[in-house]
Design a protein around this motif. Structure first.
Motif, PDB file in Angstrom:
ATOM      1  N   LEU A  30       0.812  -1.696  -0.099  1.00 16.26           N
ATOM      2  CA  LEU A  30       0.283   0.382  -0.028  1.00 16.26           C
ATOM      3  C   LEU A  30       0.709   1.237   0.042  1.00 16.26           C
ATOM      4  N   VAL A  31       0.118   2.366  -1.121  1.00 18.69           N
ATOM      5  CA  VAL A  31       1.041   4.002  -0.791  1.00 18.69           C
ATOM      6  C   VAL A  31      -0.196   4.227  -0.731  1.00 18.69           C
ATOM      7  N   THR A  32       0.532   5.395   0.100  1.00 18.51           N
ATOM      8  CA  THR A  32      -0.835   6.673   0.568  1.00 18.51           C
ATOM      9  C   THR A  32       0.502   8.047   0.368  1.00 18.51           C
ATOM     10  N   ARG A  33       0.206   8.690  -0.489  1.00 22.75           N
ATOM     11  CA  ARG A  33       0.432   9.991  -0.986  1.00 22.75           C
ATOM     12  C   ARG A  33       0.627  11.321   0.169  1.00 22.75           C
ATOM     13  N   THR A  34       1.931  11.759   0.968  1.00 22.33           N
ATOM     14  CA  THR A  34       1.751  12.245   1.828  1.00 22.33           C
ATOM     15  C   THR A  34       2.218  13.801   1.456  1.00 22.33           C
ATOM     16  N   ARG A  35       1.400  14.543   1.726  1.00 16.19           N
ATOM     17  CA  ARG A  35       1.887  15.908   1.041  1.00 16.19           C
ATOM     18  C   ARG A  35       2.139  16.520   3.015  1.00 16.19           C
ATOM     19  N   SER A  36       0.948  15.925   4.029  1.00 18.98           N
ATOM     20  CA  SER A  36       0.507  16.649   4.882  1.00 18.98           C
ATOM     21  C   SER A  36       0.587  15.443   6.139  1.00 18.98           C
ATOM     22  N   LEU A  87      -5.791  -0.894   9.997  1.00 19.04           N
ATOM     23  CA  LEU A  87      -7.249  -1.727   9.734  1.00 19.04           C
ATOM     24  C   LEU A  87      -7.647  -2.678   9.114  1.00 19.04           C
ATOM     25  N   LEU A  88      -6.340  -3.003   7.691  1.00 21.22           N
ATOM     26  CA  LEU A  88      -6.258  -4.265   7.040  1.00 21.22           C
ATOM     27  C   LEU A  88      -5.082  -5.198   7.495  1.00 21.22           C
ATOM     28  N   ALA A  89      -4.463  -4.741   8.741  1.00 18.11           N
ATOM     29  CA  ALA A  89      -3.387  -5.354   9.690  1.00 18.11           C
ATOM     30  C   ALA A  89      -3.524  -6.964   9.156  1.00 18.11           C
ATOM     31  N   GLY A  90      -2.795  -7.903   8.441  1.00 21.08           N
ATOM     32  CA  GLY A  90      -2.860  -9.076   8.413  1.00 21.08           C
ATOM     33  C   GLY A  90      -1.139 -10.060   8.638  1.00 21.08           C
ATOM     34  N   PRO A  91      -1.502 -11.032   8.248  1.00 22.12           N
ATOM     35  CA  PRO A  91       0.580 -11.255   7.919  1.00 22.12           C
ATOM     36  C   PRO A  91       1.279 -10.146   7.133  1.00 22.12           C
ATOM     37  N   ARG A  92       0.685 -10.535   5.482  1.00 27.33           N
ATOM     38  CA  ARG A  92       1.666  -9.414   4.936  1.00 27.33           C
ATOM     39  C   ARG A  92       0.989  -7.991   4.044  1.00 27.33           C
ATOM     40  N   THR A  93       0.765  -7.512   5.491  1.00 23.20           N
ATOM     41  CA  THR A  93       0.066  -5.817   5.070  1.00 23.20           C
ATOM     42  C   THR A  93       1.279  -4.665   4.517  1.00 23.20           C
ATOM     43  N   CYS A  94       1.653  -4.532   4.125  1.00 20.91           N
ATOM     44  CA  CYS A  94       3.099  -3.058   3.929  1.00 20.91           C
ATOM     45  C   CYS A  94       2.285  -1.935   3.913  1.00 20.91           C
ATOM     46  N   TRP A  95       2.524  -0.987   4.061  1.00 20.99           N
ATOM     47  CA  TRP A  95       2.502   0.405   3.833  1.00 20.99           C
ATOM     48  C   TRP A  95       3.381   1.124   3.533  1.00 20.99           C
ATOM     49  N   THR A  96       4.016   2.271   2.942  1.00 21.72           N
ATOM     50  CA  THR A  96       4.922   3.104   3.034  1.00 21.72           C
ATOM     51  C   THR A  96       3.656   4.139   2.603  1.00 21.72           C
ATOM     52  N   PRO A  97       4.670   5.377   2.789  1.00 23.86           N
ATOM     53  CA  PRO A  97       3.769   6.603   2.778  1.00 23.86           C
ATOM     54  C   PRO A  97       4.821   6.889   1.238  1.00 23.86           C
ATOM     55  N   ALA A  98       4.272   8.399   0.243  1.00 22.75           N
ATOM     56  CA  ALA A  98       5.494   8.189  -0.798  1.00 22.75           C
ATOM     57  C   ALA A  98       5.486  10.232  -0.609  1.00 22.75           C
ATOM     58  N   THR A  99       6.394  10.961  -0.292  1.00 21.66           N
ATOM     59  CA  THR A  99       6.377  11.584   0.169  1.00 21.66           C
ATOM     60  C   THR A  99       7.323  12.468  -1.297  1.00 21.66           C
ATOM     61  N   THR A 100       7.423  12.294  -2.076  1.00 19.11           N
ATOM     62  CA  THR A 100       7.908  12.764  -3.363  1.00 19.11           C
ATOM     63  C   THR A 100       7.095  11.613  -4.553  1.00 19.11           C
TER      64      THR A 100
END
Length: 434
Positions: free
Chosen positions: A299-305, A318-331
């Motif tokens: 999962l990628v979230t565009r994070t300007r704030s 909310l979707l956390a499971g054994p293989r749920t990964c997230w990253t912000p993307a500031t660029t």
């Protein structure tokens, strides 16, 4: 659609092979018999961190950081040495190679000295296609090749052509196996050509027909790739777009190892509405996949704030499971390894499933904390568990005036209710855990 180092890579699949060839995120294959104890299922931990490292070649320092920080890393095809270094530093990290499904490219780096580069961002080289299969270049109703708008020297290919599909699969699976990648991050599994061109494909008369031709072609293409990649014992993770518009598409396209959502937690109506991820059937399909724990959710979230970061991370929780990964993307071009303080908040393991309250707010409890997300377009009120403190900027919730809004994270429990603005979220943990 950022340009990557060699390359470019654009902004814009539920069971693994059974047996010892299966690749999972955290552990290898274990044989068992009727007399042996069956290993417990993986735990639904807070979202892991991952790196979409396609913006530029990683430095030695970035690789050392990545080995400590990330569970999954995506690199360009010419970064095999970096992949092997990551493995040396952390054998558990999964390293996927970036490959584009839908285009070939002839910018500098993809073509060098009039020849295709040895390692391509696509599956089929521009020069090879030009010389031997020019029919693989998609054309519009006037017979012109389709160059993606905003991305010079990116050319739409005939993803519906069985010959193109087979050639792509043969080349990419051979490369992934030979070079030792854990799998493929396949970009541009898109829903509509309109994001890249207003052209109509030859043989179609409307934009809807063009998009249907692309979607049907990609459906068949992904099935072919997924079967081949599974047989090779590798992961196949497409970057699927706009699955909220087509019920079942996320589930179908994530069945070979997972899927990527590049606009996770995106806000509707130009930033004035609710969270797009929760619209339609997409969120339910994501929840089902996460609960099974058999494939990757990248999962990628565009994070300007700070608000965008909160909404993205908490929605991923909310979707956390054994293989749920997230990253912000500031660029936009993914040039930096990303990290948010929220990822170090120490939520722990999910102790229940995410639940939706009557006012539309979603909440979930963890061993060391709690999250709440307001995906609606209006401010809503939610009551957190007692004894928890807010992680991150205090602008997330609005407390009643009887409570301090400037207390440090180790302060006493917050008041009984919190007002969450539209498309906002809050992450709370036990005092001292944030």
């Amino acid at each position: 659609m950022p340009k990557a180092a060699l390359t470019r890579a654009h902004p814009v699949a539920v069971r693994l092979v059974v047996g010892c060839a299966a690749l999972v995120l955290t552990a290898g294959c274990v044989t068992s018999s009727a007399r042996e104890a069956v290993a417990p299922p993986p735990k639904p931990l807070a979202p892991c961190a991952w790196w979409y490292g396609i913006g530029q070649p990683p430095t030695a320092g970035e690789l050392e950081l990545a080995a400590r920080r990330y569970d999954v890393v995506v690199l360009n095809a010419d970064q095999g040495a970096a992949m092997r270094k990551l493995r040396e530093l952390n054998p558990r990290v999964k390293v996927l190679v970036y490959k584009d499904l839908s285009s070939t490219r002839n910018y500098a780096g993809a073509v060098t000295g009039g020849e295709d580069a040895e390692f391509l961002p696509s599956g089929i080289g521009y020069v090879a296609a030009q010389r031997t299969h020019p029919e693989w270049f998609a054309t519009d109703t006037r017979g012109r090749r389709i160059e993606w708008q905003g991305y010079p020297k990116h050319w739409q290919m005939t993803v519906w052509d069985p010959a193109y599909q087979k050639a792509w699969v043969s080349a990419v699976v051979a490369e992934v196996t030979r070079e030792g990648w854990d799998g493929i991050l396949a970009d541009n599994d898109f829903n509509s050509l309109s994001h890249y061109s207003q052209a109509l494909l030859a043989g179609t008369t409307t934009a809807a027909e063009t998009d249907r031709k692309l979607r049907d072609g990609l459906d068949a293409f992904l099935a072919l790739i997924g079967d081949a990649v599974q047989k090779a014992g590798k992961l196949f993770v497409p970057n699927v777009s706009e699955t909220h518009l087509v019920p079942g598409r996320w589930t179908a396209h994530s069945r070979f190892g997972g899927a990527m959502e590049e606009n996770f937690g995106f806000r509707e109506d130009g930033g004035s509405g609710g969270l797009l991820t929760f619209r339609g059937n997409e969120f339910q399909e994501l929840r089902a996949q996460a609960a099974l724990g058999e494939s990757l959710l990248l999962l990628v979230t565009r994070t300007r704030s700070a608000q965008q970061a909160r909404a993205g991370y908490a929605s991923a929780a909310l979707l956390a499971g054994p293989r749920t990964c997230w990253t912000p993307a500031t660029t936009d071009d993914y040039r930096d390894p990303e990290w948010s303080a929220l990822q170090g908040s120490g939520l722990g393991e999910a102790v229940d499933a995410a639940g939706r309250q009557p006012n539309g707010v979603w909440t979930r409890r963890f061993t060391n904390g709690w999250v709440a997300v307001n995906p609606t377009a209006a401010t809503q009120t939610v009551t957190p568990p007692e004894g928890l403190v807010v992680v991150g900027p205090r602008a997330a919730p609005t407390f009643p005036t009887t409570a301090s809004s400037t207390a440090p994270p180790s302060s006493p429990a917050p008041p009984a209710s919190i007002s969450l603005a539209a498309a906002d979220a809050v992450v709370m943990v036990e005092p001292g855990d944030g």
